[in-house]
Write an enzyme that holds these catalytic residues in place. Structure first.
Site, short mmCIF file in Angstrom:
data_model
loop_
_atom_site.label_atom_id
_atom_site.label_comp_id
_atom_site.label_asym_id
_atom_site.label_seq_id
_atom_site.Cartn_x
_atom_site.Cartn_y
_atom_site.Cartn_z
N ASP A 1 9.08 38.74 52.29
CA ASP A 1 8.40 37.46 52.89
C ASP A 1 7.06 37.69 53.39
O ASP A 1 6.88 38.49 54.09
CB ASP A 1 9.35 36.76 53.97
CG ASP A 1 8.77 35.54 54.27
OD1 ASP A 1 7.67 35.17 54.41
OD2 ASP A 1 9.75 34.78 54.93
N VAL A 2 5.90 37.17 52.80
CA VAL A 2 4.80 37.76 53.07
C VAL A 2 4.31 37.29 54.45
O VAL A 2 3.31 37.55 55.00
CB VAL A 2 3.61 37.05 52.21
CG1 VAL A 2 3.81 37.62 50.76
CG2 VAL A 2 3.65 35.35 52.22
N ASN B 1 -0.96 36.02 46.01
CA ASN B 1 -0.79 34.83 45.18
C ASN B 1 0.25 33.87 45.87
O ASN B 1 0.53 32.54 45.70
CB ASN B 1 -0.20 35.14 43.79
CG ASN B 1 0.64 33.93 43.10
OD1 ASN B 1 -0.20 33.10 42.61
ND2 ASN B 1 1.75 34.01 43.12
N TYR C 1 -2.43 21.72 53.61
CA TYR C 1 -2.78 22.70 52.50
C TYR C 1 -4.26 22.99 52.21
O TYR C 1 -4.52 24.13 52.11
CB TYR C 1 -2.11 22.15 51.37
CG TYR C 1 -2.13 23.01 49.83
CD1 TYR C 1 -1.21 23.81 49.73
CD2 TYR C 1 -3.33 22.98 48.87
CE1 TYR C 1 -1.17 24.63 48.56
CE2 TYR C 1 -3.34 23.45 47.70
CZ TYR C 1 -2.26 24.52 47.73
OH TYR C 1 -2.43 25.61 46.55
N LYS D 1 -6.22 26.73 52.65
CA LYS D 1 -7.11 27.28 51.33
C LYS D 1 -8.58 27.31 51.97
O LYS D 1 -9.17 28.34 51.35
CB LYS D 1 -6.85 26.37 50.10
CG LYS D 1 -5.31 26.59 49.58
CD LYS D 1 -4.87 27.86 49.25
CE LYS D 1 -3.56 27.86 48.54
NZ LYS D 1 -3.01 29.22 48.04
P1 NAD Z 1 4.95 28.50 42.67
O1 NAD Z 1 5.82 27.44 43.72
O2 NAD Z 1 5.43 28.38 41.26
O3 NAD Z 1 5.07 30.01 42.93
C1 NAD Z 1 4.82 30.37 44.45
C2 NAD Z 1 5.53 31.70 44.63
O4 NAD Z 1 5.19 32.13 46.09
C3 NAD Z 1 7.03 31.56 44.25
O5 NAD Z 1 7.41 33.00 43.82
C4 NAD Z 1 7.61 31.57 45.74
O6 NAD Z 1 8.79 32.06 45.96
C5 NAD Z 1 6.51 32.67 46.46
N1 NAD Z 1 6.54 32.34 47.96
C6 NAD Z 1 6.56 31.21 48.67
N2 NAD Z 1 6.74 31.47 50.04
C7 NAD Z 1 6.57 33.00 50.01
C8 NAD Z 1 6.87 33.85 51.12
N3 NAD Z 1 6.98 33.18 52.26
N4 NAD Z 1 6.95 34.94 50.74
C9 NAD Z 1 6.95 35.49 49.59
N5 NAD Z 1 6.70 34.80 48.47
C10 NAD Z 1 6.62 33.39 48.77
O7 NAD Z 1 3.68 28.12 42.59
P2 NAD Z 1 2.50 28.46 41.83
O8 NAD Z 1 1.79 27.44 41.23
O9 NAD Z 1 2.79 29.62 40.88
O10 NAD Z 1 1.39 28.86 43.12
C11 NAD Z 1 0.79 30.15 43.01
C12 NAD Z 1 -0.25 30.28 43.81
O11 NAD Z 1 -1.23 29.34 43.40
C13 NAD Z 1 -0.15 29.44 45.20
O12 NAD Z 1 -0.93 30.49 46.39
C14 NAD Z 1 -0.70 28.23 45.23
O13 NAD Z 1 -1.29 27.62 46.47
C15 NAD Z 1 -1.72 28.33 44.18
N6 NAD Z 1 -2.31 27.50 43.42
C16 NAD Z 1 -1.31 26.70 42.75
C17 NAD Z 1 -1.58 25.22 42.15
C18 NAD Z 1 -0.83 24.44 41.15
O14 NAD Z 1 -1.35 23.28 40.91
N7 NAD Z 1 0.66 24.92 41.17
C19 NAD Z 1 -3.16 25.01 42.15
C20 NAD Z 1 -4.04 25.68 42.66
C21 NAD Z 1 -3.42 26.90 43.42
#
Ligand code: NAD
Length: 252
Positions: free
Chosen positions: A58-59, A81, A151, A155
């Site tokens: 857990d980060v 990520n 959010y 960011k």
């Molecule tokens: P996702 O929900 O598919 O994946 C997020 C991952 O982070 C999952 O594997 C989840 O289990 C993990 N996670 C969450 N909380 C955690 C914790 N406390 N400890 C460890 N792992 C944890 O979403 P995604 O789209 O793959 O998002 C990845 C990154 O991209 C994130 O930082 C998100 O903010 C960013 N992002 C996403 C989007 C979008 O539209 N999906 C757009 C811009 C940026």
């Protein structure tokens, strides 16, 4: 940086963008450590790819983050990520939601990059080819979007932290940059689409169109586009790219 001689950490590497990042860095020849909170998605990645190793983390857990680096050693590439997204109008944003989002997206990113930098420094930067610290931020770290104050704050915080970190490590052979994607195809955006449909009564296509309109190209972004940018930050001539918040939101 020669990725075939490199080791890479991807947090939240069991799903979504993290899964694509892990697979693409492994395809480039790197040994990849992925971490997340759930065992099954990690195991599925590890089973599918011999270059990938999975770790429960857990980060937001500072001690566990330190312990992970003690176990896996310095990583040439650290990709923070892991992230979560929740939306609410500002006046309905509750304290626990604020704390959750800042905790994972900003503090979790801080703990990951700090542990990654400490491991590199403790090794005397002896790993070949320097180091790359990469934060997965968002277009919401570059501008304000409705119903996303927590959010967006998280960011913006990531981008500010990375800029300050980059200034500190300038010239060390280690760089720090933030990648700022628009709405990505995948589960996180699917949840946002479901929320829009539920709150507004829009069809799925109309809800997707709302999100796609935030891209100059009028479309969602593919995770592979973000992964390509991350690989570029590790590629030939990338030593001078430091402290940037790189927008990935479709062609203009
Ligand atoms: P996702 O929900 O598919 O994946 C997020 C991952 O982070 C999952 O594997 C989840 O289990 C993990 N996670 C969450 N909380 C955690 C914790 N406390 N400890 C460890 N792992 C944890 O979403 P995604 O789209 O793959 O998002 C990845 C990154 O991209 C994130 O930082 C998100 O903010 C960013 N992002 C996403 C989007 C979008 O539209 N999906 C757009 C811009 C940026």
């Amino acid at each position: 940086m020669d990725l075939s001689q490199s080791s890479v950490l991807v947090t939240g590497g069991g799903s979504g963008l993290g899964r694509v990042l892990a697979a693409d860095f492994a395809a480039a020849g790197a040994r990849v450590h992925i971490c997340g909170r759930r065992r099954e998605p990690l195991d599925a990645m590890v089973t599918a790819n011999p270059l990938i190793t999975g770790h429960i983390l857990d980060v937001t857990d500072e001690g566990a983050t330190t312990s992970l680096f003690a176990e896996i050693g310095p990583q040439q590439v650290v990709i923070a990520n892991a992230g979560i997204a929740e939306s609410a109008p500002f006046h309905r944003t509750e304290r626990d939601m604020w704390d959750r989002i800042i905790g994972v997206n900003l503090t979790g990113c801080f703990l990951t990059l700090r542990a990654g930098l400490r491991a590199l420094r403790d090794s005397g930067n002896s790993v070949s080819g320097g180091g790359r610290l990469i934060a997965i931020s968002s277009i919401m770290g570059l501008a304000g979007y409705r119903y996303a104050s927590a959010y967006s704050a998280s960011k913006h915080g990531v981008n500010g932290m990375v800029a300050a970190l980059a200034a500190e490590i300038e010239g060390s052979g280690i760089t720090a940059n933030a990648l700022c994607p628009g709405y990505l195809e995948g589960e996180m955006t699917d949840r946002t689409i479901a929320t829009i449909m539920q709150k507004t009564g829009k069809s799925r296509a109309a809800a997707v169109a709302v999100l796609a309109a935030t891209s100059p190209a009028g479309r969602l972004i593919r995770p592979e586009e973000v992964s390509a940018a991350a690989l570029e930050l590790c590629g030939p001539g990338s030593d001078g790219i430091n402290g940037r918040a790189i927008e990935i939101n479709g062609e203009t």
